[in-house]
Design a protein around this motif. Sequence first.
Motif: not given
Lengths: 150, 112
Positions: A42-45, A116-124
Motif C-alpha cells: 500500500f505505501q509503495i503504491n 506523503l512521499i517524503k514520509k513513506l520513503m526513507d530516501e529520495i
Amino acid sequence: MNPMVCCKTSFKLKNNLSELDTLCRNLQQFGNSLGLTKKCIFQINLALDELFTNIISYGYPDSADHWINIAISHENGTLIIRIEDTGVPFDPDSVKTPELIDKIEDCRVGGLGIHLIKKLMDEIVYERCGNKNILTLKKNIETFYDELTT
Amino acid sequence: MEIIETKEKDISVFKLNGRLDSNTSPSLEKQLAGAMEDGAKNMIIDFADLDYISSAGLRIILKTTKDLRRSDGNIVLCAMQDYVKEVFEIAGFDSFLPIVPSLDDALAKLRI
C-alpha cells in the motif's frame, strides 16, 4: 522470504490516469512475489501514485502520449525504485510541504502528495539527465515481510 | 470504487468499497456534494471496505469537511484499516477530523 534474495521488475506507464490500475497490478504482483505485507505494498503504491499523478498533471505541456518508466529492485532488505520521465524538470525536494497541521483552517491541499512521499520513503534522490527526470526512492522493508513467509 | 449511501434518521452514511484515487475521487466528490445540496448535514464515511486512498481522496474529505462545517454540519470517519488511518495521521488530518473504530461509534458520536 530471505532478505538477501535479489529480485527486480520494470514496467512502463502511459501518461494517462487509467494507468493507475496497471501500477497497482504490477506492484501487487511484485510485492506478493517478495512476500511483502499489504501495508508495505500500500505505501509503495501510494508514493508511486502521487509521483505518477504529479508527472502526468504537470509534466507535459503538450497533449501527446508519453511513457513513464518504473524499475524496482530489492537488495538486502531495501527496495530501490527508479522513476524516469521526460517531462519538464521537477525536483520534489523543491516543493514546500506542510508543517504540522492542527487546525482545519490551516490545511491546504498543495504539496500534500509530496509530503506523503517524503514520509513513506526513507530516501529520495533527484537527478536531471539530458531531457529526463530520474527519481530514485529507497524504502527499508525489513520490517514489512509477511509473517507467514518469513 | 463502489459507494453505498444509506440513511440512519438524519445521518447520511457513505460506505466506500475499493480504491479511492485520482480516477475514482470525482464520483465520490459528486455524490457527497449532491447529498449536501439535498440538505444532508451529518455525514459518516465508512472506510471498512476501502483498500486504498491517495491525496486525491484526502482532498475530497477535506473539501467536504470544510463545506459541511460552513453549514453547521458534522462529519465522522470510521472503520479504517490501520494503514489507511496512518495516511490521515501523516497528512495531519486526524487533528481536526474525528476518526472512530466502528460505524456504531460514529453513529453514537453524531447522536450526542
